[in-house]
Design a protein around this motif. Structure first.
Motif, PDB file in Angstrom:
ATOM      1  N   PHE A  77       9.341  41.211  23.368  1.00 25.16           N
ATOM      2  CA  PHE A  77       9.072  40.017  22.537  1.00 25.16           C
ATOM      3  C   PHE A  77       7.537  39.921  22.344  1.00 25.16           C
ATOM      4  O   PHE A  77       6.583  40.001  23.179  1.00 25.16           O
ATOM      5  CB  PHE A  77       9.589  38.755  23.306  1.00 25.16           C
ATOM      6  CG  PHE A  77       9.020  37.477  22.415  1.00 25.16           C
ATOM      7  CD1 PHE A  77      10.294  37.123  21.657  1.00 25.16           C
ATOM      8  CD2 PHE A  77       8.151  36.767  22.633  1.00 25.16           C
ATOM      9  CE1 PHE A  77       9.944  35.891  21.090  1.00 25.16           C
ATOM     10  CE2 PHE A  77       7.797  35.468  21.819  1.00 25.16           C
ATOM     11  CZ  PHE A  77       8.782  35.202  21.251  1.00 25.16           C
ATOM     12  N   ILE A  95       3.833  35.671  18.212  1.00 25.85           N
ATOM     13  CA  ILE A  95       3.415  35.132  16.972  1.00 25.85           C
ATOM     14  C   ILE A  95       2.488  33.946  17.237  1.00 25.85           C
ATOM     15  O   ILE A  95       1.235  33.741  17.069  1.00 25.85           O
ATOM     16  CB  ILE A  95       4.193  34.770  15.646  1.00 25.85           C
ATOM     17  CG1 ILE A  95       5.024  36.150  15.452  1.00 25.85           C
ATOM     18  CG2 ILE A  95       3.525  33.945  14.652  1.00 25.85           C
ATOM     19  CD1 ILE A  95       5.916  35.937  14.448  1.00 25.85           C
ATOM     20  N   PRO A 104       2.938  30.183  20.580  1.00 29.31           N
ATOM     21  CA  PRO A 104       3.863  30.023  21.620  1.00 29.31           C
ATOM     22  C   PRO A 104       5.348  30.035  21.698  1.00 29.31           C
ATOM     23  O   PRO A 104       5.774  30.113  22.763  1.00 29.31           O
ATOM     24  CB  PRO A 104       3.135  28.680  22.213  1.00 29.31           C
ATOM     25  CG  PRO A 104       1.683  28.467  21.572  1.00 29.31           C
ATOM     26  CD  PRO A 104       2.056  29.540  20.210  1.00 29.31           C
ATOM     27  N   VAL A 105       5.637  29.827  20.570  1.00 26.77           N
ATOM     28  CA  VAL A 105       7.256  29.571  20.478  1.00 26.77           C
ATOM     29  C   VAL A 105       7.970  30.940  19.556  1.00 26.77           C
ATOM     30  O   VAL A 105       9.162  30.937  19.599  1.00 26.77           O
ATOM     31  CB  VAL A 105       7.693  28.373  19.841  1.00 26.77           C
ATOM     32  CG1 VAL A 105       7.378  27.274  20.973  1.00 26.77           C
ATOM     33  CG2 VAL A 105       7.134  27.793  18.604  1.00 26.77           C
ATOM     34  N   ARG A 106       7.245  31.583  18.647  1.00 29.60           N
ATOM     35  CA  ARG A 106       7.788  32.522  17.947  1.00 29.60           C
ATOM     36  C   ARG A 106       7.124  33.772  18.057  1.00 29.60           C
ATOM     37  O   ARG A 106       6.217  33.953  18.547  1.00 29.60           O
ATOM     38  CB  ARG A 106       7.171  32.210  16.545  1.00 29.60           C
ATOM     39  CG  ARG A 106       7.556  30.680  15.742  1.00 29.60           C
ATOM     40  CD  ARG A 106       7.057  30.573  14.556  1.00 29.60           C
ATOM     41  NE  ARG A 106       7.336  29.051  13.970  1.00 29.60           N
ATOM     42  CZ  ARG A 106       6.577  28.154  14.114  1.00 29.60           C
ATOM     43  NH1 ARG A 106       5.259  28.323  14.658  1.00 29.60           N
ATOM     44  NH2 ARG A 106       6.915  27.016  13.574  1.00 29.60           N
ATOM     45  N   GLY A 107       7.952  34.821  17.657  1.00 28.38           N
ATOM     46  CA  GLY A 107       7.616  36.076  17.949  1.00 28.38           C
ATOM     47  C   GLY A 107       8.626  37.083  17.355  1.00 28.38           C
ATOM     48  O   GLY A 107       9.738  36.939  16.624  1.00 28.38           O
ATOM     49  N   ILE A 108       8.157  38.551  17.252  1.00 25.77           N
ATOM     50  CA  ILE A 108       8.934  39.229  16.688  1.00 25.77           C
ATOM     51  C   ILE A 108       9.931  40.100  17.838  1.00 25.77           C
ATOM     52  O   ILE A 108       9.138  40.533  18.873  1.00 25.77           O
ATOM     53  CB  ILE A 108       8.343  40.338  15.791  1.00 25.77           C
ATOM     54  CG1 ILE A 108       7.717  39.745  14.869  1.00 25.77           C
ATOM     55  CG2 ILE A 108       9.140  41.659  15.253  1.00 25.77           C
ATOM     56  CD1 ILE A 108       6.471  40.757  14.013  1.00 25.77           C
ATOM     57  N   GLU A 150      -2.858  30.738  19.890  1.00 22.30           N
ATOM     58  CA  GLU A 150      -2.687  29.940  20.985  1.00 22.30           C
ATOM     59  C   GLU A 150      -1.865  28.882  21.086  1.00 22.30           C
ATOM     60  O   GLU A 150      -0.994  28.609  21.723  1.00 22.30           O
ATOM     61  CB  GLU A 150      -4.208  29.713  21.494  1.00 22.30           C
ATOM     62  CG  GLU A 150      -4.185  29.260  22.963  1.00 22.30           C
ATOM     63  CD  GLU A 150      -5.743  28.600  23.276  1.00 22.30           C
ATOM     64  OE1 GLU A 150      -5.491  27.756  24.082  1.00 22.30           O
ATOM     65  OE2 GLU A 150      -6.381  28.979  22.490  1.00 22.30           O
ATOM     66  N   LYS A 157       1.113  26.415  18.529  1.00 29.79           N
ATOM     67  CA  LYS A 157       2.190  26.577  17.488  1.00 29.79           C
ATOM     68  C   LYS A 157       1.795  26.428  16.409  1.00 29.79           C
ATOM     69  O   LYS A 157       1.043  25.392  15.683  1.00 29.79           O
ATOM     70  CB  LYS A 157       3.202  25.484  17.844  1.00 29.79           C
ATOM     71  CG  LYS A 157       4.559  25.767  17.119  1.00 29.79           C
ATOM     72  CD  LYS A 157       5.443  24.519  17.628  1.00 29.79           C
ATOM     73  CE  LYS A 157       6.753  24.465  16.689  1.00 29.79           C
ATOM     74  NZ  LYS A 157       7.742  23.299  16.989  1.00 29.79           N
ATOM     75  N   LEU A 158       2.174  27.296  15.228  1.00 29.07           N
ATOM     76  CA  LEU A 158       1.449  27.374  13.957  1.00 29.07           C
ATOM     77  C   LEU A 158       2.217  26.251  13.092  1.00 29.07           C
ATOM     78  O   LEU A 158       3.587  26.080  13.588  1.00 29.07           O
ATOM     79  CB  LEU A 158       1.753  28.615  13.250  1.00 29.07           C
ATOM     80  CG  LEU A 158       1.136  29.871  13.724  1.00 29.07           C
ATOM     81  CD1 LEU A 158       1.683  31.137  13.253  1.00 29.07           C
ATOM     82  CD2 LEU A 158      -0.357  29.592  13.583  1.00 29.07           C
ATOM     83  N   ILE A 166       2.359  38.118   8.199  1.00 26.02           N
ATOM     84  CA  ILE A 166       1.953  38.316   9.385  1.00 26.02           C
ATOM     85  C   ILE A 166       1.379  39.677   9.311  1.00 26.02           C
ATOM     86  O   ILE A 166       1.888  40.651   9.088  1.00 26.02           O
ATOM     87  CB  ILE A 166       2.998  38.434  10.472  1.00 26.02           C
ATOM     88  CG1 ILE A 166       3.694  36.874  10.116  1.00 26.02           C
ATOM     89  CG2 ILE A 166       2.495  38.414  11.715  1.00 26.02           C
ATOM     90  CD1 ILE A 166       4.779  36.670  11.169  1.00 26.02           C
TER      91      ILE A 166
END
Lengths: 226, 226
Positions: free
Chosen positions: B28, B31, B33-37, B116, B118-119, B128
């Protein structure tokens, strides 16, 4: 299952005769057949809430992103991977719903194009162009015969400002907010309920207990059945 | 657990005295604190292989990405989220290892910067920027005292060409290939083993059985213990 059944006996049937449609879990937005963008969401809060709604007497349709949790007894679960899948499933389930609860951590963006085949490493820097996903909750609230809508907001800071801002922007009667650090992934949660009367913090508790607290608050806000 | 213990009794101890370090699951790449690839990987094949190695008498360290699977009895599991975490954990576990097996679906790229906080949705298109992740398997094979290295390749097409190409590029004595459509997420798998002697298809079977087939093939290729 026996425990679930027994628990259910002792819960007041505050949602008897109500149909609840809800979402839970993350979404998965494909980059290619094996990669994608997702959110950290275990689905535990949403599944606990689905169980609490059923135990309070509701008919529950749970549109669920990819998680590995058992479906609570009596809940109709509709699997959905991407935000677009989730929107379609919600709109299909919505007729006759009294309540819509958007718990899922729906990805705000998806890759502009998903590759049909696995992308190969090129050694070069890459960039993924994204496009905005539909806002499922906003679409549901905008429907002519919109059900009672409940939103969720998981924030990394400034919970009151972001959560109450989201509630007002989306014109939601009720929003459940929590800090990412308090709830995500774990079995307990600390949430604050926001409605027109103000903020209502619930005590830190298991997600099952928090879910019962949310159901009690929600049930008291529903217009009487016709 | 009893079943696992009993099964283990009847498995020939072909890896007795060997230390196996392996990776499994997705990574993981945050991106925010809550999103990612992430990758689609249930971790089932890797966990089955870890179990098969332990049952064949090996000491097993399993460096695992985020999955929700029980750790097989007797396996030392080290959790790791990102490719960088996974590399660090592998390098720590590697001394004295006889075998390294890279089963994890390690993300080839990670966001250049993780936010750092949340976007927030901006209503604009986004992009990205990504940067390449380390190739853990390539780093392990390049070590002066490299263990016997086994790679995995999950492809959406042209399995033989991609898998054998990967094996040669990385100078691996053994690579396990499968088509995404055959294995991912499910309980069964169809794999082909590639080594200097050619291609060796294993019959379609449960991941537990496929894992035993891989262990048998691998054990026969190991240099005798000194």
């Amino acid at each position: 299952e026996l425990v679930e059944l027994l628990e259910g006996f002792f819960v007041p049937k505050r949602l008897a005769g109500r149909k609840v449609v809800m979402t839970a879990g993350p979404t998965f937005e494909a980059i290619d057949p094996v990669r994608g963008i997702t959110n950290i969401s275990s689905g535990k809060m949403g599944y606990a809430l689905a169980r609490a709604c059923v135990q309070a007497g509701a008919e529950v349709v749970l549109v669920s992103g990819p998680v590995s949790l058992p479906v609570p007894l009596g809940v109709e679960c509709v699997p959905a991977a991407s935000a677009l899948d989730m929107r379609a499933a919600v709109l299909r389930a919505l007729p006759d719903a009294d309540v819509f609860i958007g718990v899922a951590a729906v990805a705000d963006y998806r890759p502009l194009q998903a590759s049909e085949h696995k992308l190969k490493k090129t050694g070069e820097a890459l960039s993924i162009a994204l496009t905005q996903n539909p806002d499922i909750l906003a679409e549901v609230t905008a429907l002519p015969a919109a059900p009672f809508c409940v939103g969720f907001a998981a924030e990394s800071r400034d919970l009151d400002a972001y959560a109450e801002g989201k509630r007002r922007n989306k014109r939601l009667p009720l929003l459940v907010g929590n800090l990412v650090s308090d709830g995500m992934g774990g079995d307990d949660n600390t949430v604050v309920l926001y409605d027109d009367a103000g903020r209502h913090p619930l005590p830190r508790a298991s997600k099952a207990e928090v879910a019962r607290g949310i159901v009690d608050h929600l049930a008291a806000m529903l217009p009487p059945r016709v």
